[in-house]
Structures are given as structure tokens and as C-alpha cells.
Write a protein that holds these residues in place. Structure first.
Motif, short mmCIF file in Angstrom:
data_model
loop_
_atom_site.label_atom_id
_atom_site.label_comp_id
_atom_site.label_asym_id
_atom_site.label_seq_id
_atom_site.Cartn_x
_atom_site.Cartn_y
_atom_site.Cartn_z
N LEU B 231 0.84 -1.21 0.00
CA LEU B 231 0.00 0.00 0.00
C LEU B 231 0.87 1.25 0.00
O LEU B 231 0.62 2.23 -0.72
CB LEU B 231 -0.91 -0.03 1.24
CG LEU B 231 -2.16 0.83 1.19
CD1 LEU B 231 -3.04 0.43 0.02
CD2 LEU B 231 -2.95 0.71 2.50
N ALA B 232 1.96 1.19 0.80
CA ALA B 232 2.90 2.32 0.84
C ALA B 232 3.55 2.52 -0.52
O ALA B 232 3.76 3.66 -0.98
CB ALA B 232 3.96 2.05 1.91
N MET B 233 3.87 1.42 -1.17
CA MET B 233 4.49 1.49 -2.50
C MET B 233 3.55 2.20 -3.47
O MET B 233 3.99 3.05 -4.27
CB MET B 233 4.79 0.07 -2.98
CG MET B 233 5.49 0.01 -4.32
SD MET B 233 5.66 -1.72 -4.80
CE MET B 233 6.08 -1.52 -6.49
N ALA B 234 2.26 1.86 -3.39
CA ALA B 234 1.27 2.51 -4.26
C ALA B 234 1.22 4.00 -3.94
O ALA B 234 1.20 4.84 -4.86
CB ALA B 234 -0.10 1.85 -4.07
N GLY B 235 1.24 4.33 -2.63
CA GLY B 235 1.17 5.72 -2.22
C GLY B 235 2.37 6.52 -2.73
O GLY B 235 2.23 7.63 -3.26
N VAL B 236 3.56 5.95 -2.60
CA VAL B 236 4.79 6.63 -3.06
C VAL B 236 4.73 6.83 -4.58
O VAL B 236 5.08 7.90 -5.10
CB VAL B 236 6.03 5.81 -2.65
CG1 VAL B 236 7.27 6.28 -3.39
CG2 VAL B 236 6.23 5.87 -1.15
N ALA B 237 4.27 5.79 -5.27
CA ALA B 237 4.19 5.88 -6.74
C ALA B 237 3.22 7.00 -7.15
O ALA B 237 3.51 7.79 -8.06
CB ALA B 237 3.74 4.54 -7.33
N PHE B 238 2.07 7.07 -6.47
CA PHE B 238 1.11 8.13 -6.81
C PHE B 238 1.70 9.50 -6.48
O PHE B 238 1.50 10.47 -7.22
CB PHE B 238 -0.21 7.94 -6.04
CG PHE B 238 -1.04 6.79 -6.51
CD1 PHE B 238 -1.72 5.97 -5.62
CD2 PHE B 238 -1.17 6.52 -7.87
CE1 PHE B 238 -2.48 4.91 -6.07
CE2 PHE B 238 -1.92 5.45 -8.32
CZ PHE B 238 -2.58 4.64 -7.42
N TYR B 239 2.46 9.57 -5.37
CA TYR B 239 3.06 10.85 -4.96
C TYR B 239 4.01 11.38 -6.03
O TYR B 239 4.03 12.57 -6.33
CB TYR B 239 3.79 10.65 -3.63
CG TYR B 239 4.45 11.89 -3.11
CD1 TYR B 239 5.82 12.11 -3.26
CD2 TYR B 239 3.69 12.88 -2.46
CE1 TYR B 239 6.41 13.27 -2.78
CE2 TYR B 239 4.27 14.03 -1.98
CZ TYR B 239 5.65 14.22 -2.14
OH TYR B 239 6.23 15.36 -1.67
N PHE B 240 4.78 10.44 -6.62
CA PHE B 240 5.72 10.85 -7.67
C PHE B 240 5.08 10.79 -9.06
O PHE B 240 5.77 10.80 -10.08
CB PHE B 240 6.98 9.97 -7.62
CG PHE B 240 7.86 10.27 -6.46
CD1 PHE B 240 7.92 9.41 -5.36
CD2 PHE B 240 8.62 11.43 -6.42
CE1 PHE B 240 8.73 9.70 -4.26
CE2 PHE B 240 9.44 11.74 -5.33
CZ PHE B 240 9.48 10.86 -4.24
N LYS B 241 3.76 10.73 -9.10
CA LYS B 241 2.96 10.78 -10.33
C LYS B 241 3.18 9.60 -11.26
O LYS B 241 3.04 9.70 -12.47
CB LYS B 241 3.18 12.11 -11.07
CG LYS B 241 2.70 13.31 -10.28
CD LYS B 241 2.81 14.57 -11.09
CE LYS B 241 2.24 15.81 -10.43
NZ LYS B 241 2.43 16.01 -9.02
N TYR B 242 3.55 8.43 -10.68
CA TYR B 242 3.60 7.20 -11.47
C TYR B 242 2.24 6.52 -11.29
O TYR B 242 2.08 5.57 -10.53
CB TYR B 242 4.71 6.28 -10.96
CG TYR B 242 6.10 6.70 -11.37
CD1 TYR B 242 6.82 7.64 -10.64
CD2 TYR B 242 6.70 6.15 -12.50
CE1 TYR B 242 8.09 8.02 -11.03
CE2 TYR B 242 7.98 6.51 -12.89
CZ TYR B 242 8.67 7.46 -12.15
OH TYR B 242 9.93 7.83 -12.53
N TRP B 243 1.26 7.03 -12.02
CA TRP B 243 -0.12 6.58 -11.79
C TRP B 243 -0.32 5.12 -12.14
O TRP B 243 -0.92 4.35 -11.38
CB TRP B 243 -1.10 7.44 -12.61
CG TRP B 243 -0.94 8.91 -12.38
CD1 TRP B 243 -0.51 9.83 -13.30
CD2 TRP B 243 -1.17 9.63 -11.18
NE1 TRP B 243 -0.46 11.07 -12.75
CE2 TRP B 243 -0.86 10.98 -11.43
CE3 TRP B 243 -1.61 9.27 -9.89
CZ2 TRP B 243 -0.98 11.97 -10.48
CZ3 TRP B 243 -1.72 10.27 -8.94
CH2 TRP B 243 -1.43 11.61 -9.22
N ILE B 244 0.19 4.74 -13.32
CA ILE B 244 -0.06 3.35 -13.78
C ILE B 244 0.71 2.35 -12.90
O ILE B 244 0.18 1.33 -12.50
CB ILE B 244 0.33 3.21 -15.26
CG1 ILE B 244 -0.54 4.13 -16.11
CG2 ILE B 244 0.18 1.77 -15.72
CD1 ILE B 244 -0.11 4.22 -17.57
N THR B 245 1.98 2.70 -12.60
CA THR B 245 2.79 1.82 -11.76
C THR B 245 2.16 1.66 -10.38
O THR B 245 2.05 0.55 -9.84
CB THR B 245 4.23 2.37 -11.60
OG1 THR B 245 4.77 2.60 -12.90
CG2 THR B 245 5.11 1.40 -10.85
#
Lengths: 289, 300
Positions: B231-245
Motif C-alpha cells: 500500500l505504501a508502495m502505491a502511495g509513493v508511486a502516486f506521490y511521484f505521479k507514477y499513476w499506472i505503476t
């Protein structure tokens, strides 16, 4: 004079039967006991008893032992042993016809069609119901061998009137239609389709759920790889990491699609064979039990 | 093993008495079978007994033979077949005392074969067909073992207290037996059954909590870490605008760990119940066998 001869014949026949059982009453009682063991489902004990018995030097006695042993192995589902002992029952035995039918069935179940079929075909039967059964069984074994020409020859003689196999004859025709209508798929086409659109080859092979799952997984990996490539470039570790996973899945999916055609075909054939064997078995139990 | 041999001795003794008293002329028919049994040729003995059942029309003789066959099968370790042999016995020609022995043997064979419900059924039939309280008391050890296996600890405890009271009553000075059994069946010792549904519900709200409830703290920590991590990984990815990842990788992994953990926790709860109940049942078995010699000395 005729009545006197008849009485004399009867007396001789009756006394010869009695003489047979009095030759070795203990063996006769043991045979009855073995039958009792089979009735109460103690098959291993029945085989153990038979193994301990000496041959009585009469062919009839040997036939009975072989038949009982075969029947016990049949119930234990040891079909190799069962067919072996059924084959040793001589044509003079009252259980000969049953032995030939069941031996052929045992062999067919293990995938050996030729040995039993030739023996079953060679049976010269006079009883009309047994002839119907023989015809039906040979039709079923032809289907198992995928010999459609022979099946059609035997199927022409189906009359759907004998209680023991009337419904099974209809089912056998259905199995024949299913086999005729089945379209063989090409592994090459499946692989090419999966190369074009991931998962399409598996859908072509008949595995719809697997196809959609493969498409979703590879599609999402592709999008993830593309996003990382666009943001960080081709040589970025994240791009290389997701790219290598994508490549592995993509190639694996093509390979899997090629094999899935073969697997699907095998599963279809196995399923049809199981149904055919099941429908072959029921009339045997109806007639001989 | 001690329990089996104890019950076997009683069985053989009473069967021998039954055979010689009831039908002397048939004793010779059993001579061969009994000799084979005594000499350890159990398979041949079983066949000889079955031959007697087959040959004779008297149910008294058949019953005796079926008891002998069951004994032979039991010695071979074929407890399921021994149970089936005893279930063929006709009780109409038997007196109560012998019926009790046969039903107890059937219950024992069912217990040893792992058919605990069948064992319980035999004990219930003893209560129904043989109303005498003596038979109930004599069957107490078997009841305790069967109720334990069925995880019916309330009934097992009730039978245990009756058992220990009986022992203390007939053997003065053995009051510590009561204490031993009370300690064994104290609230602290009796296994608490973990419900798989409760474990799953706990994991639904807090990943890892179900594993903790089931008694696997290590797996609880791992499950929590992996689920939170993804879940944290998803949050970090969204934070850095890696939406698909973030969506496919982060949330995809989260979904796998979250729902996978819920499926796993049901299995863990069942496993914990099995381990705890086995451990407790073994302690009870050892204590019962330890006190059984004293129980045998009681004259009912």
C-alpha cells in the motif's frame, strides 16, 4: 423305451454331478466360501484363499478359480490382474462369455484395445441379447480407437430395444457426433495469435478465462513499462526491471498458448473416453450381474 | 497401546468363557481358529472365524466367530475392518454383559480407526439398550477419550470428574487424582477453539490481526508488513505521479496480499485448533492410562 433311456440318461447325469462334488467335498465347500467372501466384499481374503488352494486337476475347477480371482481383482480395480485371469477361463466354462466381455473391458480401460477386441469379435454367440451386447461393445471400442468407419457399421445394428443398453446406444451416438464435430486447433495459429494479442491464442484454444487473465497481466505490465520508459528512459533500472518481467510473461504466454491447444485436445479426448467407458460398463453389469 | 491390550485381555477372557459355557459341541470348531489367533497367525485366524460364520446357522456361534475375527483384525491393525465385523453381530441372542463388551470393543475399534462419531454412537447405544448404571460407569474412560476427540470438552470434563470421584470412592487415600484431573481440565488448560470466520473477519479490518488471533505472531507481522508495504508502495508511486505503476503494481500487490492473507488465516486457525487439541488429548490419554490399573480394580 424312450422314457427308460431318458430316465437312465438323467440318472447318469445326476450321479456324475454328484460324483464330481463328492470327489473333493472340501474344495467345493471352499469355493462356496470364496463366493461368500466376495459377497461380503472381502476381496483380498478371497484372493488369499484362492492362492492357498491346490488345483483340483479338473478344468472346470480351474476355470472357477480363475473366474473368482479375476472377479475379485476386478472389484479391487486391479484391471491388469483381472484381465489376466479372465483370459484363463476356458470356453467350456459357464462364465466364459462374461469373462471375455469383462476382459475386453478391462483392457480397453487400460488403453489396450486390440487384444480384447479380436477375442470379443471371435465369440460365436447364439443368444440374441448377447449378440446385441457384443455389437454395442464393439461399437464402443471402435469409438475409443477413433475408428469411425467401423463404428458406423456396428451402429447401424443398434435397435434401442434391449433394456440393458437401449439408452447407452443413444449416448454412444451422441459421443460419436461430439467427436465428429470437434474441430482440431492448430498450435501454430494459437502461438501467432498470442504474439499479436496476448491471451488471444489461449481464447482460440478454448481457455477463455486464462486468455483474459493473460491479456490483463501482460497489458498492465506493458503499461507500467511504458510509463517508466517515458518518464525515466530506456536504461533506467525500473524500466529494465518491468521490461524484463513483461518480456518473460509475453514469451511465456506464447509458449503456453502453443501447449494449451494440445492440452485442451487431450482433455477433450480423455473426457469423451471416460464417458464412453462408463457407458460401455453399465450394460455389462446389467446383463451379467 | 496399553489401552488396546487391556481391553483385549478382558475381551479374550470373556469370549472364552462365553464359548465354552454356551455351546460345548462347537468348541472344537473354534479350536483351529483360536490356536491360529494365539500363535499370531492373524490373517489365517480371521479367515477361519469367517468360515465358521459362513458355515454355521446359529447366531450364537456366528457371534462368537465374529468376535474372534474382530480380534484378529485388531491385532493386524485393521481397526476399520474390525469395527465392521463387530457391527455384523446379532445382539438379540446376547445377554447384557456380553452385549456391553461387544459394544465397547466396537467403540474402541471405531476410536482407533479415527471414526469418533461411530464410537460415540456405540456409547449412546450402551445407554439406550443397557440402562444399568454399572455399564455407564465402566465405559467412562472410553467416553472421556471420545468426547475429547470430538472437542466436546464440557461432556469430557463431566465424565472425567465422575471417573476421578469413582476412583477416590473405591480407593481411599487417592484424593490427589481429583486434583490432577481438575488441573488438567482447568480453564487455562482446555484448548480454546479458534473460529476461522473470526480470524478472517479480524484480518479484513487489520491485516495480520487474524494471524495473531490464530496464534501465529510471526506470520501476523509478515502479513502486516507485506500488505502495508505494498500500500505504501502505491502511495509513493502516486506521490511521484507514477499513476499506472502505482495502480497496477502497488495496488495489485496490495490486493494479492490482502485477500491472500484472509484465505491463509482460515487455514492457520484450523491448524492451531488441530495442534492444541492434539496436545491436550494426548495429556488426557496418558493420565487415563496411568490411572487405568486402579480403575480395573474397582468391582462394580
Amino acid at each position: 423305451m424312450r422314457n427308460f433311456c431318458g430316465a437312465l440318461f438323467f440318472l447318469f447325469h445326476f450321479s456324475s454331478i454328484q460324483a464330481q462334488s463328492f470327489i473333493n467335498p472340501e474344495a467345493g465347500e471352499k469355493l462356496a466360501f470364496i463366493n461368500h467372501l466376495i459377497r461380503i466384499d472381502a476381496y483380498e481374503d478371497a484372493i488369499y484363499m484362492i492362492n492357498q488352494m491346490d488345483s483340483n486337476c479338473t478344468a472346470e475347477f480351474d476355470d472357477t478359480l480363475h473366474y473368482l480371482k479375476a472377479w475379485a481383482f476386478y472389484h479391487l480395480q486391479e484391471l491388469d490382474s483381472s484381465s489376466f485371469y479372465f483370459d484363463r477361463v476356458s470356453p467350456q466354462s459357464s462364465q466364459y462369455y462374461k469373462s471375455v466381455f469383462f476382459s475386453t473391458y478391462d483392457r480397453a480401460y487400460k488403453g489396450d484395445f486390440e487384444t480384447g477386441i479380436s477375442k470379443l469379435s471371435a465369440l460365436s454367440l447364439k443368444d440374441s441379447n448377447l449378440l446385441r451386447l457384443q455389437n454395442f461393445e464393439l461399437a464402443g471400442y471402435s469409438l475409443l480407437k477413433r475408428d469411425f468407419q467401423n463404428f458406423e457399421t456396428y451402429a447401424k445394428k443398434f435397435d434401442y430395444r434391449f433394456y440393458a443398453n437401449a439408452s447407452e446406444e443413444k449416448k454412444m451416438n451422441d459421443h460419436y457426433k461430439n467427436l465428429l464435430e470437434y474441430k482440431k486447433k492448430s498450435p501454430f495459429v494459437a502461438g501467432a495469435l498470442s504474439a499479436l494479442v496476448p491471451g488471444l491464442g489461449k481464447i482460440y484454444a478454448g481457455r477463455i478465462g486464462e486468455g483474459f487473465s493473460a491479456f490483463f497481466v501482460i497489458g498492465s505490465l506493458g503499461l507500467v513499462t511504458f510509463e517508466n520508459w517515458r518518464k525515466d528512459g530506456l536504461l533506467d533500472p525500473k524500466t529494465l526491471f518491468f521490461g524484463s518481467i513483461l518480456t518473460t510473461y509475453y514469451i511465456g504466454n506464447i509458449w503456453g498458448s502453443v501447449f494449451s491447444v494440445k492440452i485442451e485436445q487431450q482433455e477433450f479426448n480423455d473426457a469423451v473416453n471416460q464417458y464412453i467407458l462408463f457407458d460401455l460398463h453399465i450394460p455389462l453389469r446389467n446383463v451379467f450381474n | 497401546m496399553q489401552l488396546i491390550s487391556t481391553y483385549c485381555l478382558i475381551f479374550i477372557f470373556l469370549c472364552g468363557t462365553y464359548s465354552t459355557e454356551s455351546y460345548g459341541q462347537e468348541a472344537s470348531a473354534f479350536h483351529k481358529a483360536d490356536s491360529l489367533l494365539q500363535s499370531g497367525k492373524f490373517r489365517d485366524a480371521g479367515l477361519e472365524y469367517e468360515y465358521i460364520v459362513f458355515r454355521d446357522s446359529s447366531w450364537i456361534v456366528k457371534n462368537r466367530a465374529l468376535m474372534g475375527k474382530a480380534e484378529a483384525l485388531k491385532q493386524m491393525g485393521s481397526f476399520d475392518k474390525a469395527q465392521r465385523s463387530l457391527e455384523r453381530i446379532n445382539f438379540e441372542v446376547m445377554d447384557d454383559s456380553l452385549q456391553f463388551i461387544v459394544r465397547m470393543q466396537t467403540a474402541l475399534c471405531a476410536y482407533l480407526a479415527g471414526n469418533f462419531k461411530d464410537a460415540e454412537s456405540q456409547l449412546l447405544q450402551i445407554d439406550y439398550y443397557l440402562g444399568d448404571s454399572i455399564y455407564y460407569k465402566k465405559s467412562l474412560p472410553m467416553r472421556i477419550l471420545v468426547f475429547n476427540e470430538l472437542r466436546d470438552y464440557a461432556n469430557a470434563q463431566r465424565c472425567v470428574m465422575e471417573f476421578s470421584n469413582l476412583m477416590v470412592q473405591h480407593h481411599p487415600g487417592t484424593e490427589e487424582i481429583n486434583n490432577e484431573f481438575e488441573l488438567l481440565y482447568s480453564r487455562r488448560n482446555v484448548p480454546k477453539i479458534k473460529k476461522p470466520e473470526t480470524a478472517q473477519l479480524l484480518s479484513t479490518f487489520v491485516p495480520g490481526l487474524g494471524q495473531l488471533y490464530a496464534g501465529y505472531p510471526g506470520e501476523a507481522v509478515l502479513s502486516g508488513l507485506f500488505t502495508a508495504g505494498s500500500l505504501a508502495m502505491a502511495g509513493v508511486a502516486f506521490y511521484f505521479k507514477y499513476w499506472i505503476t502505482g495502480y497496477f503494481v502497488g495496488l495489485g500487490l496490495f490486493q494479492k496480499f490482502y485477500f491472500g492473507g484472509q484465505t491463509r488465516v482460515k487455514y492457520l486457525a484450523e491448524k492451531r485448533n488441530y495442534v492444541n487439541c492434539n496436545e491436550f488429548n494426548n495429556k488426557v490419554k496418558m493420565l487415563i492410562l496411568d490411572k487405568y490399573k486402579l480403575f480395573e480394580e474397582i468391582s462394580f
